[in-house]
Design a protein around this motif. Structure first.
Motif, PDB file in Angstrom:
ATOM      1  N   TYR A 158      30.886  15.247  89.693  1.00 54.34           N
ATOM      2  CA  TYR A 158      29.779  14.325  89.399  1.00 54.34           C
ATOM      3  C   TYR A 158      30.249  13.274  88.396  1.00 54.34           C
ATOM      4  O   TYR A 158      29.968  12.082  88.526  1.00 54.34           O
ATOM      5  CB  TYR A 158      28.609  15.115  88.834  1.00 54.34           C
ATOM      6  CG  TYR A 158      27.398  14.286  88.467  1.00 54.34           C
ATOM      7  CD1 TYR A 158      26.631  13.679  89.468  1.00 54.34           C
ATOM      8  CD2 TYR A 158      27.020  14.133  87.148  1.00 54.34           C
ATOM      9  CE1 TYR A 158      25.522  12.926  89.137  1.00 54.34           C
ATOM     10  CE2 TYR A 158      25.911  13.392  86.807  1.00 54.34           C
ATOM     11  CZ  TYR A 158      25.157  12.789  87.799  1.00 54.34           C
ATOM     12  OH  TYR A 158      24.063  12.043  87.468  1.00 54.34           O
ATOM     13  N   ALA A 159      31.023  13.725  87.400  1.00 54.51           N
ATOM     14  CA  ALA A 159      31.549  12.803  86.394  1.00 54.51           C
ATOM     15  C   ALA A 159      32.514  11.814  87.041  1.00 54.51           C
ATOM     16  O   ALA A 159      32.577  10.645  86.664  1.00 54.51           O
ATOM     17  CB  ALA A 159      32.249  13.578  85.290  1.00 54.51           C
ATOM     18  N   ALA A 160      33.253  12.280  88.038  1.00 52.90           N
ATOM     19  CA  ALA A 160      34.231  11.411  88.677  1.00 52.90           C
ATOM     20  C   ALA A 160      33.558  10.408  89.616  1.00 52.90           C
ATOM     21  O   ALA A 160      33.941   9.241  89.670  1.00 52.90           O
ATOM     22  CB  ALA A 160      35.254  12.247  89.433  1.00 52.90           C
ATOM     23  N   ASP A 161      32.539  10.879  90.356  1.00 52.67           N
ATOM     24  CA  ASP A 161      31.931  10.010  91.370  1.00 52.67           C
ATOM     25  C   ASP A 161      30.496  10.464  91.624  1.00 52.67           C
ATOM     26  O   ASP A 161      30.237  11.307  92.464  1.00 52.67           O
ATOM     27  CB  ASP A 161      32.772  10.096  92.663  1.00 52.67           C
ATOM     28  CG  ASP A 161      32.183   9.225  93.762  1.00 52.67           C
ATOM     29  OD1 ASP A 161      31.164   8.537  93.503  1.00 52.67           O
ATOM     30  OD2 ASP A 161      32.737   9.239  94.875  1.00 52.67           O
ATOM     31  N   SER A 162      29.565   9.856  90.891  1.00 51.31           N
ATOM     32  CA  SER A 162      28.187  10.337  90.974  1.00 51.31           C
ATOM     33  C   SER A 162      27.461   9.800  92.207  1.00 51.31           C
ATOM     34  O   SER A 162      26.314  10.140  92.447  1.00 51.31           O
ATOM     35  CB  SER A 162      27.426   9.982  89.695  1.00 51.31           C
ATOM     36  OG  SER A 162      27.374   8.570  89.570  1.00 51.31           O
ATOM     37  N   ASP A 163      28.126   8.948  92.972  1.00 54.04           N
ATOM     38  CA  ASP A 163      27.485   8.456  94.195  1.00 54.04           C
ATOM     39  C   ASP A 163      27.679   9.409  95.355  1.00 54.04           C
ATOM     40  O   ASP A 163      26.883   9.450  96.285  1.00 54.04           O
ATOM     41  CB  ASP A 163      28.069   7.086  94.570  1.00 54.04           C
ATOM     42  CG  ASP A 163      27.249   5.970  93.944  1.00 54.04           C
ATOM     43  OD1 ASP A 163      26.153   6.283  93.432  1.00 54.04           O
ATOM     44  OD2 ASP A 163      27.711   4.828  93.952  1.00 54.04           O
ATOM     45  N   THR A 164      28.756  10.174  95.296  1.00 53.79           N
ATOM     46  CA  THR A 164      29.069  11.077  96.401  1.00 53.79           C
ATOM     47  C   THR A 164      28.763  12.520  96.044  1.00 53.79           C
ATOM     48  O   THR A 164      28.455  13.324  96.909  1.00 53.79           O
ATOM     49  CB  THR A 164      30.573  10.972  96.751  1.00 53.79           C
ATOM     50  OG1 THR A 164      30.950   9.610  96.609  1.00 53.79           O
ATOM     51  CG2 THR A 164      30.837  11.445  98.155  1.00 53.79           C
ATOM     52  N   TYR A 165      28.861  12.832  94.766  1.00 50.34           N
ATOM     53  CA  TYR A 165      28.688  14.227  94.360  1.00 50.34           C
ATOM     54  C   TYR A 165      27.416  14.396  93.544  1.00 50.34           C
ATOM     55  O   TYR A 165      27.206  13.679  92.563  1.00 50.34           O
ATOM     56  CB  TYR A 165      29.912  14.693  93.572  1.00 50.34           C
ATOM     57  CG  TYR A 165      31.168  14.642  94.391  1.00 50.34           C
ATOM     58  CD1 TYR A 165      31.400  15.595  95.389  1.00 50.34           C
ATOM     59  CD2 TYR A 165      32.107  13.622  94.213  1.00 50.34           C
ATOM     60  CE1 TYR A 165      32.541  15.530  96.167  1.00 50.34           C
ATOM     61  CE2 TYR A 165      33.250  13.557  94.991  1.00 50.34           C
ATOM     62  CZ  TYR A 165      33.465  14.514  95.970  1.00 50.34           C
ATOM     63  OH  TYR A 165      34.590  14.465  96.748  1.00 50.34           O
ATOM     64  N   ALA A 166      26.597  15.353  93.967  1.00 43.04           N
ATOM     65  CA  ALA A 166      25.302  15.572  93.301  1.00 43.04           C
ATOM     66  C   ALA A 166      25.495  16.144  91.911  1.00 43.04           C
ATOM     67  O   ALA A 166      26.549  16.711  91.593  1.00 43.04           O
ATOM     68  CB  ALA A 166      24.456  16.518  94.149  1.00 43.04           C
ATOM     69  N   SER A 167      24.479  16.005  91.085  1.00 46.29           N
ATOM     70  CA  SER A 167      24.578  16.415  89.685  1.00 46.29           C
ATOM     71  C   SER A 167      24.646  17.939  89.573  1.00 46.29           C
ATOM     72  O   SER A 167      24.192  18.654  90.475  1.00 46.29           O
ATOM     73  CB  SER A 167      23.379  15.897  88.915  1.00 46.29           C
ATOM     74  OG  SER A 167      22.264  16.712  89.199  1.00 46.29           O
ATOM     75  N   PRO A 168      25.209  18.438  88.473  1.00 47.59           N
ATOM     76  CA  PRO A 168      25.280  19.893  88.279  1.00 47.59           C
ATOM     77  C   PRO A 168      23.899  20.541  88.337  1.00 47.59           C
ATOM     78  O   PRO A 168      23.730  21.605  88.940  1.00 47.59           O
ATOM     79  CB  PRO A 168      25.888  20.054  86.893  1.00 47.59           C
ATOM     80  CG  PRO A 168      26.535  18.766  86.575  1.00 47.59           C
ATOM     81  CD  PRO A 168      25.866  17.714  87.374  1.00 47.59           C
ATOM     82  N   LEU A 169      22.907  19.912  87.732  1.00 45.63           N
ATOM     83  CA  LEU A 169      21.565  20.510  87.731  1.00 45.63           C
ATOM     84  C   LEU A 169      21.008  20.594  89.144  1.00 45.63           C
ATOM     85  O   LEU A 169      20.359  21.569  89.522  1.00 45.63           O
ATOM     86  CB  LEU A 169      20.627  19.704  86.837  1.00 45.63           C
ATOM     87  CG  LEU A 169      20.669  20.078  85.356  1.00 45.63           C
ATOM     88  CD1 LEU A 169      19.646  19.263  84.584  1.00 45.63           C
ATOM     89  CD2 LEU A 169      20.401  21.575  85.171  1.00 45.63           C
ATOM     90  N   PHE A 170      21.271  19.549  89.936  1.00 40.04           N
ATOM     91  CA  PHE A 170      20.820  19.589  91.324  1.00 40.04           C
ATOM     92  C   PHE A 170      21.398  20.802  92.035  1.00 40.04           C
ATOM     93  O   PHE A 170      20.692  21.522  92.739  1.00 40.04           O
ATOM     94  CB  PHE A 170      21.238  18.299  92.043  1.00 40.04           C
ATOM     95  CG  PHE A 170      20.870  18.293  93.501  1.00 40.04           C
ATOM     96  CD1 PHE A 170      19.589  17.947  93.902  1.00 40.04           C
ATOM     97  CD2 PHE A 170      21.792  18.676  94.465  1.00 40.04           C
ATOM     98  CE1 PHE A 170      19.242  17.981  95.239  1.00 40.04           C
ATOM     99  CE2 PHE A 170      21.446  18.707  95.804  1.00 40.04           C
ATOM    100  CZ  PHE A 170      20.166  18.354  96.195  1.00 40.04           C
ATOM    101  N   HIS A 171      22.680  21.033  91.800  1.00 39.42           N
ATOM    102  CA  HIS A 171      23.321  22.175  92.470  1.00 39.42           C
ATOM    103  C   HIS A 171      22.727  23.498  92.025  1.00 39.42           C
ATOM    104  O   HIS A 171      22.519  24.396  92.827  1.00 39.42           O
ATOM    105  CB  HIS A 171      24.835  22.154  92.215  1.00 39.42           C
ATOM    106  CG  HIS A 171      25.572  21.309  93.202  1.00 39.42           C
ATOM    107  ND1 HIS A 171      25.757  21.683  94.503  1.00 39.42           N
ATOM    108  CD2 HIS A 171      26.131  20.089  93.076  1.00 39.42           C
ATOM    109  CE1 HIS A 171      26.422  20.738  95.151  1.00 39.42           C
ATOM    110  NE2 HIS A 171      26.665  19.743  94.299  1.00 39.42           N
ATOM    111  N   LEU A 172      22.461  23.607  90.721  1.00 40.18           N
ATOM    112  CA  LEU A 172      21.929  24.880  90.214  1.00 40.18           C
ATOM    113  C   LEU A 172      20.531  25.171  90.750  1.00 40.18           C
ATOM    114  O   LEU A 172      20.138  26.326  90.863  1.00 40.18           O
ATOM    115  CB  LEU A 172      21.887  24.872  88.684  1.00 40.18           C
ATOM    116  CG  LEU A 172      23.228  24.912  87.952  1.00 40.18           C
ATOM    117  CD1 LEU A 172      23.005  25.095  86.456  1.00 40.18           C
ATOM    118  CD2 LEU A 172      24.102  26.046  88.470  1.00 40.18           C
TER     119      LEU A 172
END
Lengths: 527, 344
Positions: free
Chosen positions: B252-266
């Motif tokens: 998410y830190a590297a590319d927040s457009d492609t990778y969802a946030s940590p909270l979203f995943h949890l």
């Protein structure tokens, strides 16, 4: 291990440490501590097993019909790991033979039976000097002659513990007053009511071990005992640093290894002894027995026993003569309650079940626990292990009990040893928390016994193999030697032959030559 | 007087397999109720079908294996397998989906291995994975959270759909079912949208997918209770959620457009259900304290890998089964230091 004292990390008693796991158990000690310590009268008949200790059984030195006095030697120690047995009262030896004894096996063992004469006449006491004038080895001998063993339940001869050897310097004497098992309160009552005996005994042991520091570890559920000991220590102005240390109540803090860890942070090496890390550990009752043996010249003929459980009417702590049949203790506590179901010697975690109350109290009988079905229900049928790991969480030896269970179950004893089966102290924490109610400790004991049996068989096989091999070797050697001898003989004969032939030829030649000479002359002479 | 004798210890605690299993089922209630609230009656229909099939299959297998039926069923493990399977299934699945999954879980994954305690793989997850790869279409019939639904099926209508395959006139299953938020992200990222665009839709809430975040919170609550009660230990959930969080944070830190946030995943998919209820199945999990941490972290990382780059929108089941395989090795290398065996 250590060659000199400097090898141990410096003794730091400033803070308490933790051991892994452990359990908070219901204490159930109040019932037996509500009334003061009582002395049970001498019963009409005493049964004194010859083996009340770890090691070789003692050998009787009395015969049937002999009159004995209280404190008289009736069986002497046999071998090094052994202690003598003394008459607990005066009377007549009426039998020497096999009697049921308190042992997990439920079997009988040799014992001396004494019918009391009711006089309780002691043997003539010999005067003795101040213990400080005795050297350590003399003190150890006296402790041995008094028949003193660990009274906490194990029954290991005390004098051996007092002799760790020249290469194991001791820097701490530890008194194990934790008494962590539920129900048991005999050490508690001793420390409450006779703290000076414990402290006096400690002084003797400190002198015998030549140590300057002693810590008495007591679980903090015994505030009266702690206060009594502290008062006695405070009033004591002799040399030597004796401290009373309260420790949190957590089973099995009274396990020797666990207590050492709590008080010093040191760990007894696996398969090793406390002496390897400079510590000697003794039980308070043992220490008091040492006091009696040295100061009063009395051998070990009585002890304090906790009689408790909902199976007896009036639980109490009783001072009783060794050899007293257990039913006298129960009677002194008001008899059984109607629902009595089991009787244990020791506590509910590590004690063992007794078959009957006709068995005698021995040196290691710390507690008689009579229970009802409501109190200790019979074991539930076990279910399969679900590997929940509760046993791992509570194991004070930090083992993987469920793995040991699988290996014991599958009779994979090599694997069980790889997983340190022999570091198991059989405290029972794992079985207590097991949701599948597996008799885990029973599996470990089974595995240990099987391994010991295999070991014995292996040693026997090794000896047999060695004997076979040396016989083979001897036969070979004899064969070789025979061949050698034969060869030598032949050669000798051959060489002898050669020599004689040679000699004969030589002789013949000589003779011929002589004849020639004489012949050559004689024809002329004869001619 | 003569007495009966048993081996020590004579005292035993109150811990019991049945009590453990019932505790876990009770702890799943908040999540279950929220799932029913957001996704409708299908959740309960699945539950009833899966649990009853599990119990029936367990009883039949025990009888065939000549094992005590009543006592063994009393341990509650079969019912728990059914419950966990049902919680993982889409609410609009036809009746044979929970039934088939439950049968496979109990008959193949559990009883044929020797029953409770002997199964190397998590039975509920084996059942779920079999369904997922065999019936991909049925396994996507997720319901939209209730406020997003055009029409909501009643209990009777849900039963009619599940058992008979009939829907109220004028509706099709495609019209009433909806892809999960994780699935939506996967598809739409494939279409070239950015996460900001995708998550602007009404399907997404403040933590995870709308509705899903609540269900996950429900399981978090239940899981917390299990921890408090000591039914489960912290290592597996902490490892799982920690592994997932750290992986998600890195990308998410590297590319927040492609990778969802940590909270979203949890708070999406089966994260909380997996961390507290599925990965903690003691039989198939690691047993050493350090091993459990490794096991949990492994699952967390695998879940992220499958979600981010794998062929399935969620990966809890696969991650759990993969780590189940690694358990003997993990256990071997993470044995605790035994008292008196040197080191600190």
């Amino acid at each position: 291990m250590a060659d000199h004292a400097g090898d141990h990390e410096r003794l730091d008693l400033s803070r308490l440490h933790h051991f892994h796991g452990g359990l908070k158990l219901p204490e159930c000690k109040a019932a037996a501590t509500a009334t003061p310590l009582r002395t049970l009268p001498v019963p009409p008949r005493l049964i004194l097993p010859l083996q009340q200790h770890i090691g070789e059984p003692a050998r009787p030195v009395v015969a049937i019909g002999d009159q004995v006095r209280k404190g008289q030697l009736i069986a002497r120690a046999e071998g090094y790991v052994s202690v003598p047995v003394h008459a607990s009262t005066s009377g007549r030896v009426t039998d020497i033979g096999d009697y049921p004894v308190p042992h997990p096996s439920g079997l009988s063992a040799p014992a001396i039976v004494i019918d009391s004469d009711g006089d309780d006449t002691p043997v003539a006491g010999t005067p003795h000097g101040d213990y400080r004038s005795l050297d350590p080895s003399e003190l150890r001998n006296r402790i041995r002659r008094a028949g003193i063993v660990g009274l906490g339940g194990a029954g290991f001869p005390t004098f051996i513990k007092m002799n760790p050897g020249p290469h194991k310097p001791v820097d701490l004497l530890l008194i194990n007053g934790a008494e962590c098992e539920p129900y048991i309160s005999c050490d508690d009552m001793l420390m409450r009511e006779r703290p000076q005996e414990v402290i006096e005994g400690i002084h003797i042991l400190m002198h015998a071990l030549q140590v300057g520091t002693c810590v008495i570890g007591v679980e903090d559920n015994k505030p009266e005992a702690i206060a009594a000991l502290e008062q006695t220590v405070a009033a004591d102005h002799r040399l030597g640093d004796i401290r009373v240390q309260a420790i949190p109540t957590l089973y099995p803090s009274g396990g020797e290894k666990q207590l050492i860890r709590i008080l010093t942070g040191r760990e007894v090496p696996s398969q090793g002894l406390p002496a390897d890390i400079g510590i000697v550990c003794q039980n308070p009752a043992t220490v008091a027995a040492v006091y009696h043996a040295i100061h009063r010249n009395e051998p070990l003929i009585s002890r304090i026993v906790t009689v408790t459980g909902t199976g007896v009417e009036a639980p109490a702590n009783l001072e009783v003569r060794i050899g007293t049949p257990m039913r006298h203790l129960i009677e002194a506590c008001g008899g059984y309650t109607p629902g009595v179901d089991r009787m244990l010697m020791g506590g509910p975690m590590m004690g063992f079940a007794l078959t009957s109350d006709a068995l005698p109290v021995t040196k290691t009988t710390n507690c008689l626990l009579a229970t009802t079905r409501e109190e200790l229900p019979p074991p539930e049928p076990p279910r399969p292990c679900i590997r929940c790991g509760e046993c791992v969480r509570v194991c004070p030896a930090q083992l993987l009990p469920q793995q040991l269970y699988w290996f014991a179950h599958a009779r994979d004893f090599d694997k069980a040893q790889d997983y340190n089966l022999f570091d198991c102290i059989e405290c029972g924490c794992c079985a207590y928390v097991c949701p599948s109610r597996l008799p885990l400790v029973q599996y470990y004991r089974f595995a240990k016994t099987e391994i010991w049996a295999q070991e014995r068989d292996r040693i026997k096989a090794d000896i047999a193999r060695q004997r076979h091999e040396s016989r083979q070797e001897r036969l070979e050697r004899e064969k070789r030697e025979r061949a050698e001898r034969l060869k030598r003989k032949k050669q000798a004969v051959r060489e002898g032959d050669d020599n004689s032939k040679q000699a004969a030829i030589q002789a013949a030649l000589e003779r011929a030559r002589a004849r020639k000479q004489t012949g050559a002359d004689s024809p002329e002479k004869s001619d | 007087m003569e007495f009966r004798t048993y081996s020590s210890p004579h005292l035993s605690g109150t811990n019991h397999v049945g009590r453990l299993m019932r505790g876990v089922m009770l702890a799943a209630l908040p999540g279950l109720i929220l799932a029913w609230w957001f996704f409708g009656w299908g959740v309960l229909v699945n539950l009833v079908l899966a649990v009853s099939t599990c119990i029936g299959a367990e009883a039949a297998m025990l009888r065939m294996r000549r094992r005590p039926v009543r006592v063994t069923l009393g341990d509650g493990s079969a019912a728990l397998t059914g419950l966990l399977l049902a919680l993982a299934l889409p609410p609009f699945a036809p009746w044979w989906i929970p039934v088939l999954g439950a049968l496979f879980a109990i008959v193949i994954a559990k009883q044929l291995y020797g029953g409770l305690g002997y199964n190397p793989f998590n039975p509920a997850m084996v059942g779920y994975v079999v369904l997922l790869i065999s019936f991909p279409r049925e396994m996507t019939l997720w319901a939209p959270p209730q406020e997003l639904a055009d029409a909501r099926l009643s209990l009777v209508q849900t039963l009619a759909w599940s058992l008979l395959g009939t829907l109220p006139a004028g509706t099709g299953i495609d019209a009433i079912s909806m892809a999960t938020p994780l699935d939506t992200i996967k598809t739409q990222l494939g279409l070239g949208l950015t996460l900001t665009e995708i998550q602007a839709g009404p399907r997404f809430g403040s933590l995870g997918g709308y509705g899903w975040e609540w269900v996950n919170l429900g399981f978090l609550l239940g899981g917390g209770w299990l921890l408090y009660r000591g039914t489960i230990q912290w290592q597996i959930p902490a490892g799982f959620l920690g592994g997932l969080f750290v992986m998600a944070l890195l990308f998410y830190a590297a590319d927040s457009d492609t990778y969802a946030s940590p909270l979203f995943h949890l708070f999406s998919g089966a994260a909380m259900l997996g961390a507290f209820f599925i990965a903690t199945d003691p039989v198939s999990a690691s047993t050493t304290p350090r091993g459990r941490l490794v096991y949990g972290i492994g699952i967390g990382i695998l879940v992220y890998i499958i979600r981010a780059w794998g062929g399935y929108p969620d990966g809890v089941a696969f991650a759990v089964l993969l780590m189940n395989m690694a358990v003997p090795t993990i256990d071997y290398y993470t044995q605790p230091r035994v008292y008196g065996q040197g080191g600190e």
